[in-house]
Motif scaffolding. Sequence first.
Motif, PDB file in Angstrom:
ATOM      1  N   ILE A  51      32.857  87.586   4.543  1.00  0.00           N
ATOM      2  CA  ILE A  51      32.131  86.313   4.482  1.00  0.00           C
ATOM      3  C   ILE A  51      30.661  86.698   4.483  1.00  0.00           C
ATOM      4  CG2 ILE A  51      31.704  84.086   5.597  1.00  0.00           C
ATOM      5  CD1 ILE A  51      34.487  84.274   6.817  1.00  0.00           C
ATOM      6  N   CYS A  67      26.515  80.370  -1.479  1.00  0.00           N
ATOM      7  CA  CYS A  67      26.980  81.333  -0.467  1.00  0.00           C
ATOM      8  C   CYS A  67      26.652  80.799   0.928  1.00  0.00           C
ATOM      9  CB  CYS A  67      26.329  82.697  -0.699  1.00  0.00           C
ATOM     10  SG  CYS A  67      26.898  83.956   0.451  1.00  0.00           S
ATOM     11  N   LYS A  71      29.637  79.641   3.253  1.00  0.00           N
ATOM     12  CA  LYS A  71      29.909  80.368   4.510  1.00  0.00           C
ATOM     13  C   LYS A  71      30.187  79.376   5.640  1.00  0.00           C
ATOM     14  CE  LYS A  71      26.171  81.709   6.546  1.00  0.00           C
ATOM     15  NZ  LYS A  71      24.917  82.413   6.880  1.00  0.00           N
ATOM     16  N   TYR A  75      33.801  78.881   7.609  1.00  0.00           N
ATOM     17  CA  TYR A  75      34.007  79.071   9.057  1.00  0.00           C
ATOM     18  C   TYR A  75      34.599  77.796   9.676  1.00  0.00           C
ATOM     19  CZ  TYR A  75      31.607  83.620   9.477  1.00  0.00           C
ATOM     20  OH  TYR A  75      31.270  84.941   9.393  1.00  0.00           O
ATOM     21  N   SER A 144      27.620  87.206   9.350  1.00  0.00           N
ATOM     22  CA  SER A 144      28.568  87.776   8.374  1.00  0.00           C
ATOM     23  C   SER A 144      29.883  88.072   9.098  1.00  0.00           C
ATOM     24  CB  SER A 144      28.023  89.083   7.794  1.00  0.00           C
ATOM     25  OG  SER A 144      26.789  88.864   7.162  1.00  0.00           O
ATOM     26  N   THR A 356      33.308  83.825  -0.561  1.00  0.00           N
ATOM     27  CA  THR A 356      32.542  83.111   0.473  1.00  0.00           C
ATOM     28  C   THR A 356      32.157  81.717  -0.005  1.00  0.00           C
ATOM     29  OG1 THR A 356      31.569  85.243   1.049  1.00  0.00           O
ATOM     30  CG2 THR A 356      30.486  83.277   1.951  1.00  0.00           C
TER      31      THR A 356
END
Length: 370
Positions: A51, A67, A71, A75, A144, A356
């Motif tokens: 990620i 991105c 991300k 999550y 990350s 991602t």
Amino acid sequence: MLAEIDVAIIGAGVIGLATAREIAQEKKEVFVFEKNRTFGLETSSRNSEVIHAGIYYPEDSLKAKLCVEGKSLLYKLCDKHNIAYKMSGKIIVAASKNETTQLEKLYEQGRKNGVDDLVLLSRTELKKLEPNIEARAGLLSPSSGILDSHTLLKFLYSQAREKEAEFVFGTEVIGIERAGAKYKVQIKDRDGISAFVAHVVVNCAGLNSDRIAQLAGIDIAKAGYKLHYCKGEYFSLDSKYRNLVSRLIYPTPEQVGHGIHWRQALDGRVLLGPNAHYVEAIDYAVDEMHKQAFYNSAKRFLPFVELEDLAPESAGIRPKLQGPGEAFRDFVIVHEEKAGFPGLINLIGIESPGLTASLAIAQYVGRIMP
Ligand SMILES: Cc1cc2nc3c(=O)[nH]c(=O)nc-3n(C[C@H](O)[C@H](O)[C@H](O)COP(=O)(O)OP(=O)(O)OC[C@H]3O[C@@H](n4cnc5c(N)ncnc54)[C@H](O)[C@@H]3O)c2cc1C
């Protein structure tokens, strides 16, 4: 009379699956055509499962925006639906003065892209976090992480189906012809060739997406859609290396890739990769001759690694718009109305950080849908 559907999505990789899930939410009749026997057998299952934070890409590029957005969507989705991930953090490491300057530039770039948790590390700070790493300086990206991409693919597939998207596996799209405001789509399966009519065609065909655009009548040379295949191989490390390093460790980026990095997968395996070299054909064999180069690259930051502990593991192929020696290219995600193809949406060059960004890409497609 040919059967008519609202939306035909070509390709059931992570992008086609996420897009089907997104669009089917709007109660459109969505069909996904996939040439393989099931979903996710190509690039979406041949990657690093990282990620990404969104550091590397020019600000305002789709890669940077999608991105960063993707991300956080990812999550949240993983938390909500119990998809395994680990926000392990990542350190980009520098071995020389030049590379340290590059880290500072990456720090600035990341901040411009909205990655506001980056921390520049001195050698002493780096050693405190990762005692086994050897480097002059580092750039820490706490947000990350790594992800169980197979569970993500399965989840997107089942949600798309719950929303009544239909999946047609073992079926290759071989022709797309404009028919008024619609498209006649020709498919080939084990029973032969047939056709149907779609109001909207979404091209999520990964390594084939340039050819799909060409089938539909786009001049791909003129549009700059020609893809270049860029192979990335992985080597695994012996299990004795488990838990020696707790974060993802990346070198400063290369011109065509993020560089050969160290990753401990969620199942504990320690992997090095991917390298990056342009190839003419799709072939996923790992060349043992590349072992020495992997070792040399790893040894710079991971002094404890021994050559005999590396074994060939797997490979993936990046669908790159950027040819050898060429400058940065962004994702192409376009409704081709202006080119004279209303109802055709092309997604081309969806290389890293495509995994991602997948959920954000799907939302973006939802917004540009006619
Ligand atoms: C080595 C490597 C490492 C990477 N690491 C990361 C990472 O760590 N993090 C990250 O965010 N991203 C990473 N990526 C990028 C990420 O894997 C891709 O962006 C993503 O998987 C692209 O998904 P996709 O659905 O577009 O393509 P694919 O998964 O390739 O799916 C396309 C599908 O279209 C189908 N198809 C093609 N033509 C036709 C046709 N004519 N008819 C029917 N079906 C067709 C194919 O069979 C395939 O299933 C990496 C990529 C590579 C190669």
